[in-house]
Design an enzyme around this catalytic site. Sequence first.
Site, mmCIF file in Angstrom:
data_model
loop_
_atom_site.group_PDB
_atom_site.id
_atom_site.type_symbol
_atom_site.label_atom_id
_atom_site.label_comp_id
_atom_site.label_asym_id
_atom_site.label_seq_id
_atom_site.Cartn_x
_atom_site.Cartn_y
_atom_site.Cartn_z
ATOM 1 N N HIS A 372 32.309 28.122 68.789
ATOM 2 C CA HIS A 372 31.431 27.888 67.408
ATOM 3 C C HIS A 372 31.988 26.351 67.420
ATOM 4 O O HIS A 372 31.608 25.882 66.275
ATOM 5 C CB HIS A 372 32.753 28.144 66.306
ATOM 6 C CG HIS A 372 32.792 29.486 66.179
ATOM 7 N ND1 HIS A 372 32.013 29.780 65.035
ATOM 8 C CD2 HIS A 372 33.622 30.526 66.464
ATOM 9 C CE1 HIS A 372 31.940 31.734 64.640
ATOM 10 N NE2 HIS A 372 32.688 32.066 66.217
ATOM 11 N N LYS A 563 33.266 20.856 52.603
ATOM 12 C CA LYS A 563 33.840 21.314 53.423
ATOM 13 C C LYS A 563 35.238 20.518 54.148
ATOM 14 O O LYS A 563 35.629 20.204 53.232
ATOM 15 C CB LYS A 563 32.781 20.641 54.717
ATOM 16 C CG LYS A 563 32.371 19.824 54.571
ATOM 17 C CD LYS A 563 31.215 19.234 55.241
ATOM 18 C CE LYS A 563 29.758 19.790 54.345
ATOM 19 N NZ LYS A 563 28.673 20.396 55.376
ATOM 20 N N ARG A 564 35.690 20.829 55.851
ATOM 21 C CA ARG A 564 36.243 19.938 56.591
ATOM 22 C C ARG A 564 36.772 18.673 55.722
ATOM 23 O O ARG A 564 35.122 18.053 56.229
ATOM 24 C CB ARG A 564 36.875 20.978 57.300
ATOM 25 C CG ARG A 564 37.785 21.905 57.433
ATOM 26 C CD ARG A 564 39.122 21.812 56.397
ATOM 27 N NE ARG A 564 40.212 21.314 57.400
ATOM 28 C CZ ARG A 564 41.436 21.911 57.315
ATOM 29 N NH1 ARG A 564 41.589 22.925 57.605
ATOM 30 N NH2 ARG A 564 42.091 21.244 58.674
ATOM 31 N N LYS A 569 31.900 14.616 59.869
ATOM 32 C CA LYS A 569 30.833 15.310 58.514
ATOM 33 C C LYS A 569 30.013 14.553 57.640
ATOM 34 O O LYS A 569 29.415 14.737 57.225
ATOM 35 C CB LYS A 569 31.639 16.665 57.719
ATOM 36 C CG LYS A 569 31.797 18.166 59.027
ATOM 37 C CD LYS A 569 32.812 18.531 58.041
ATOM 38 C CE LYS A 569 32.788 20.034 59.253
ATOM 39 N NZ LYS A 569 32.530 20.813 59.313
ATOM 40 N N THR A 671 27.876 26.677 57.202
ATOM 41 C CA THR A 671 27.848 27.555 56.131
ATOM 42 C C THR A 671 27.560 27.606 55.139
ATOM 43 O O THR A 671 26.806 28.352 54.346
ATOM 44 C CB THR A 671 28.271 29.024 56.824
ATOM 45 O OG1 THR A 671 30.292 28.768 56.583
ATOM 46 C CG2 THR A 671 28.542 29.539 58.403
ATOM 47 N N LYS A 675 25.371 28.967 51.489
ATOM 48 C CA LYS A 675 25.591 29.278 50.052
ATOM 49 C C LYS A 675 25.153 28.511 49.133
ATOM 50 O O LYS A 675 24.995 28.739 48.073
ATOM 51 C CB LYS A 675 27.411 29.359 50.641
ATOM 52 C CG LYS A 675 28.303 29.917 51.579
ATOM 53 C CD LYS A 675 29.464 29.496 51.587
ATOM 54 C CE LYS A 675 30.082 30.424 52.651
ATOM 55 N NZ LYS A 675 31.897 30.009 52.950
HETATM 56 C C1 NBG Z 1 33.050 26.268 63.016
HETATM 57 C C2 NBG Z 1 31.682 25.058 63.167
HETATM 58 C C3 NBG Z 1 31.462 25.532 62.090
HETATM 59 C C4 NBG Z 1 30.145 26.770 62.009
HETATM 60 C C5 NBG Z 1 31.778 27.723 62.159
HETATM 61 C C6 NBG Z 1 31.401 29.120 61.962
HETATM 62 C C7 NBG Z 1 35.104 26.106 63.796
HETATM 63 C C8 NBG Z 1 35.648 26.052 65.388
HETATM 64 N N1 NBG Z 1 33.988 25.645 64.280
HETATM 65 O O1 NBG Z 1 29.318 24.004 61.969
HETATM 66 O O2 NBG Z 1 32.309 23.659 63.313
HETATM 67 O O3 NBG Z 1 29.193 27.649 60.631
HETATM 68 O O4 NBG Z 1 31.790 27.565 62.798
HETATM 69 O O5 NBG Z 1 30.585 29.531 63.026
HETATM 70 O O6 NBG Z 1 35.735 25.941 63.231
#
Ligand code: NBG
Length: 828
Positions: A372, A563-564, A569, A671, A675
């Site tokens: 991920h 988002k985080r 980002k 993701t 949304k």
């Molecule tokens: C996150 C990515 C995102 C991705 C999501 C789900 C972690 C380690 N990774 O870009 O930063 O959409 O995973 O796949 O949280």
Amino acid sequence: MPELTSPEPAVQIEDDRTAISVEALKRAILDNLFFIVGTTQHAASDDEFFTAIAYTVRDRILARWLATRERYRNEDVRVVCYLSAEFLMGPHLANNLLNLQLEIPVRQAVAELDRDLDLIMEHEPEPGLGNGGLGRLAACYLDSMATLGVPAVGYGIRYEFGIFEQQIRDGGQVELTDHWLLHGNPWEIRRPNEALDVGFGGRTEGWSDSTGRYRVRWLPASVVKGIPYDTPVLGYRSGIANTLRLWRSESTESFYFDRFNSGDYQGAVAGKTFAETISKVLYPNDEEIQGKELRLQQQYFFTSCALQDMIRVYLHTNRSIDAFHEKFAIQLNDTHPSIGVAELMRLLIDEHGLEWEKAWEITSHTFSYTNHTLLPEALERWPLPLFASLLPRHLEIIYEINARFLDLVRKHFDGNEARVSRMSIIDEHGEKFVRMANLACVGSHRINGVAELHSQLLEKEVLRDFYELWPEKFLNVTNGVTPRRWIAVSNPELSDLITRHIGSDWLGNLDELNRLEQYADDAGFRAEWRKAQREVKVRLSHYILDQTGVSVDADSMFDAQVKRIHEYKRQHLNVLHIITLYLRLKSRPNLEIAPRTFLFGGKAAPGYAMAKLIIKLINSVGEVVNGDPQMKHRLKVVFVPNYNVTLGQKIYPSADLSEQISTAGKEASGTGNMKFAMNGALTIGTLDGANIEIRDAVGHENFFLFGLTTEQVEAKLAAGYHPRSIYESNPFLREAIDALAAGQFSRGDKELFKPLLDQLLNTDPYLLFADYQSYIDCQDHVGETYRDYEKWSRMAILNVAHMGKFSSDRAIREYSANIWRVDGIDHA
Ligand code: NBG
């Protein structure tokens, strides 16, 4: 896959406890209020009412849940076990009502009891058992598996405290404990009968079995008990309820009486404390490992529980363990559960007496691994001494896996020792580590990334050696999100509008949305579209006023980034645009612009100083902009605190513009981008992660693209990147940076943002300056386009019409066909 046709309400059992007439529901809610919550209709608080309603709904889930469980046990179906340290499920009630098609009668029943269902739903605490995208993806996938009839269990940890609650004080983030279990959890069922033991520490010893074969046994120093808590996961109109099984750690002995009696009070509870600590709290880091012993304990704890649970279920079927991999497909959600590779080997060899080769065949046909992130700081590795002291037997097994694997590498790559050392599961450069991604790759038969670009970069960079050894193991599965929660539950206005025009099948088959295309040129439809969205925006503006005291105009453009908080980002690039716009309006007060409300939301890891400074930056700029009378009806900046699933459900539907502005090559998929776009927001974004595929799907003319590509980013960094010269040559950027440095947004404090500014001017590792002008130009184009609201609505409709691909149903079909090799079972 079976078709989703059944239009009737799925609940059919009409006995007293599960009937679904309004009268029966009212009776049930009152009974539950009285017998479970211990109160009465008029005395009950909204929290108590919520609990009674949740039990009422759970009663109506149980029959199908137990039936589904029995089917998976008894029938010859392959079961997907989704192992994840995080499940960010969000509140359950609204989603369960949708899936059961019970919303209308329950709403009516609650109204007749003089309460408002929407208000009561606000009282459902959110199980925040995840950090961000990775945990939420697991939840969307459970939804789709249940909807498509894919037999599945989600295995994870029942953290007592989930992700912290964020408050904003004096513009900065403050973390508070998340008490999601305070009022109990009506959705879960504790199953102490199915508890399992998990060992830690100690040593191993060899012995000979009756046939004279050399065996090893592990003598752990301590043992904790894992108790499963099950939550049903309903499919949409499928009649299926899969299970999310989360493990809580408890002590095997609740009290050491011998010690207590001898006066050693502390010793008497020490073991209990160790055991209970394991499932106590979620680590709040999203993409950076902390390397703490407790984290490895957590990972091993739930993974071992899950594997033992599977073996127990399997042995019930009276089959020989040899075909375990035919019954289960295990998906590793990132490397967090990858210790499972060694644990399954241990269970098969030490506990079930298999030979190494057979055990390895089973293991390597069972696991597959999803990566991920490409960020190097997120690659998990454990210091060898820590690993050895916690999991001595697993380390022996890993050495053996590694020795055999490296033989293969040497053969395949002609004794190339540089390769061998890169691919080894043990990192031997200096201090030694166990590399969990290498273990996951070696032990899995499929390895996937989460968007096209990300999968390519895995093959080219992070996992290149593994790709060159086993190209056939690699594939891409682009992420998806569930339209049930993210459109139907979050945005009833839009949902109704869509259903009125194209019928209701789209929720089970998102490709149907393309039938909206024909309405893009229909002025009447566009007007309805805007009206629906305006209602949602008004609702959010009330919430914002209530939470932050800032009043925002529902007719302004809602420009959102949630988002985080992370440097890659680039929330701070968004802020540079705000400052530029602000300074432009100050110097040209008569300039006509589309009024904008900038919305931010997101948590920073508590130890991540730069991310916390970015939160402070957003709020500081907001303070100046919102307090400036000249900006009235033009600009507002709001940081909405405590971003979580619940808040996401309010923000995604309200946005006009979705900010997806990460440095190219850094965001694995994203993701949130999906949304927003599904709810009609247009995207401003870089060619990163799934943005690329979204842009291809919705049409390049309906996407606001800016910034460097991944190759250009790499080339720039390789050629020697000098952010300061960009600052010196771009007057607008310089003006924005200088204003910050002068304390214009920090009440004169010139030190506050210095660490951030120094970093940008000197290294700027995420290339904000390189992308700055392109971003500003693109934003100007966005602003111009928004002023033509007919054009904008047309783009938004086309955008939604082409988002079908990003349903998690599509993603789960791909996992099922290409990785798990499972079919959906027929619906009840
Ligand atoms: C996150 C990515 C995102 C991705 C999501 C789900 C972690 C380690 N990774 O870009 O930063 O959409 O995973 O796949 O949280």
